[in-house]
Write a protein that holds these residues in place. Structure first.
Motif: not given
Ligand SMILES: Cc1cc2nc3c(=O)[nH]c(=O)nc-3n(C[C@H](O)[C@H](O)[C@H](O)COP(=O)(O)OP(=O)(O)OC[C@H]3O[C@@H](n4cnc5c(N)ncnc54)[C@H](O)[C@@H]3O)c2cc1C
Length: 377
Positions: A46, A60-62, A68, A193, A354, A356-358
């Motif tokens: 990443d 990022n989203g996380s 929550v 990637v 919504r 992803g942490i859960l």
């Molecule tokens: C404001 C907000 C509030 C939220 N509140 C909650 C909550 O209360 N409870 C809950 O459970 N969820 C909540 N969510 C949702 C949650 O944050 C996401 O579902 C979760 O973070 C997704 O995690 P992830 O690892 O899939 O994605 P991300 O955290 O977005 O990480 C994806 C990563 O992939 C990397 N990436 C992308 N393309 C490439 C590539 N080609 N090569 C290498 N790396 C790459 C990016 O750089 C990034 O770091 C919330 C989201 C937001 C925006």
């Protein structure tokens, strides 16, 4: 218990793989850690991997998340959504035991309280509480809510209280995951990637991972946890999984007047889909908006601050201390999340929208059992 389970599973599978996890959000990090604990050789890739973790400059989203955890309070009692929630809630405590260290303290703040908007919602909540008493879910009458000192409009229908749901601080979670990843044998590659390529032979299929700066890597298994970046990697391989961005804004409010009984407020109150999260003595986190696309909308922020027209005076009088936004990845035409073995050695674990942490623990668990099944075939 978790350590024993993982050790014996690794011993049983007797087949360790070379694995690349693409994406270092909560999903990629937890998945990589679980696979490394099972004995696999893991690279995590990443470009944002070593960046400082701040909410205000969410990368990022996380890091933008509120963290929550609404697991046991889920409306349905069957189907994939409920199974994933039941599994993830059971796994969360084991993850806390692993990740909570002196260096990176980590806990789930509970309970969570969800206020009913209408009589109908209250009666549905009553049914849920009957089925989930053993999981710590109860229905509270409007009188009981008032006794707690929760002074919000529309509390006259009662609420659900869930003693195991709540909130984990997502920045502390990411920090704890990074520390654990560093201590394991996982290798970090701070790059993007750009392309995935199949390398098939008669007896097996490997994956060539093309990176933005360094030499390509050859791996047995690739796990795509790249949220909105996933589609670009999948399309050239013939797997079309459209994912749309849904922006979320969060407010950190400074309170001038506080509601009575403020110190007794639970860590999370959910009101009309909005999370109210007390932060320290004088602050409240409020969020998050749901805005299709990637551009912030000031009207949505105002609607959030006014609790859709239901804000009590103490909330109206608050000022914005800080605010931030982030992007959620929502699968189009398919339910979230996307958990699929697409081909031999190609696994998709993303699009958590919504939750992803859960759902991070249940996702890591699903990926590792999918790999174990592949090994045993
Ligand atoms: C404001 C907000 C509030 C939220 N509140 C909650 C909550 O209360 N409870 C809950 O459970 N969820 C909540 N969510 C949702 C949650 O944050 C996401 O579902 C979760 O973070 C997704 O995690 P992830 O690892 O899939 O994605 P991300 O955290 O977005 O990480 C994806 C990563 O992939 C990397 N990436 C992308 N393309 C490439 C590539 N080609 N090569 C290498 N790396 C790459 C990016 O750089 C990034 O770091 C919330 C989201 C937001 C925006």
């Amino acid at each position: 218990m978790y350590k024993e389970q993982t050790k014996s599973r690794a011993e049983n599978s007797n087949s360790f793989k070379q694995i690349a996890v693409i994406g270092s959000g909560a999903i990629g990090n937890m998945t990589a850690l679980q696979l490394a604990k099972l004995g696999h050789e893991v690279h995590i890739i990443d470009p944002l991997i070593n960046q400082l973790i701040h909410t205000e400059e969410a990368i990022n989203g996380s890091t933008a998340s509120l963290g929550v955890l609404m697991g046991y309070i889920y409306k349905r009692s069957s189907g994939r959504g409920w199974s994933l929630r039941e599994r993830t809630m059971a796994l969360w405590q084991q993850w806390i035991d692993i990740l909570n260290t002196q260096e990176t303290p980590l806990k789930i703040d509970s309970p969570l309280l969800q206020i009913a908007k209408s009589k109908e919602e209250a009666s549905l909540m009553g049914l849920i509480s009957q089925k989930r008493k053993h999981l710590g879910v109860e229905f509270l009458s409007s009188k009981q809510v008032l006794n707690l000192g929760i002074s919000l409009a529309k509390t006259n229908h009662g609420c659900l209280i869930s003693y195991q749901d709540g909130r984990i601080n997502p920045l502390e979670l990411q920090q704890a995951l990074y520390n654990a990843l560093r201590k394991s044998k996982i290798q970090f590659i701070q790059e993007t990637v750009i392309k995935l390529e199949r390398k098939s032979s008669i007896c097996n299929q490997k994956w060539l991972i093309h990176l933005s700066k360094s030499k390509s890597l050859l791996k047995d298994i690739v796990i795509i946890c790249a949220a909105l970046g996933s589609e670009t990697l999948l399309n050239p391989l013939g797997h079309h999984r459209p994912i749309e961005p849904i922006l979320g804004q969060v407010l950190d409010l400074q309170l001038k007047d506080k509601p009575s009984n403020w110190s007794n407020w639970p860590p999370v109150i959910v009101f009309d889909g909005i999370n109210l999260i007390p932060k320290g003595m004088n602050n409240l986190l409020l969020g998050a908006t749901l805005e299709p696309g990637t551009t912030v909308n000031t009207e949505c922020l105002q609607e959030l601050k006014s609790l859709r027209g239901n804000a009590p005076n103490w909330l109206k009088n608050s000022t914005i201390h800080t605010n931030w936004s982030g992007i959620r990845a929502r699968p189009m035409n398919r339910p979230a999340p996307l958990l699929e073995k697409l081909e031999d050695g190609l696994i998709l674990a993303t699009g958590h929208y919504r939750n992803g942490i859960l759902l991070a623990p249940a996702t890591a668990d699903w990926v590792s059992s999918t790999i174990s099944k592949q090994n045993n075939q």
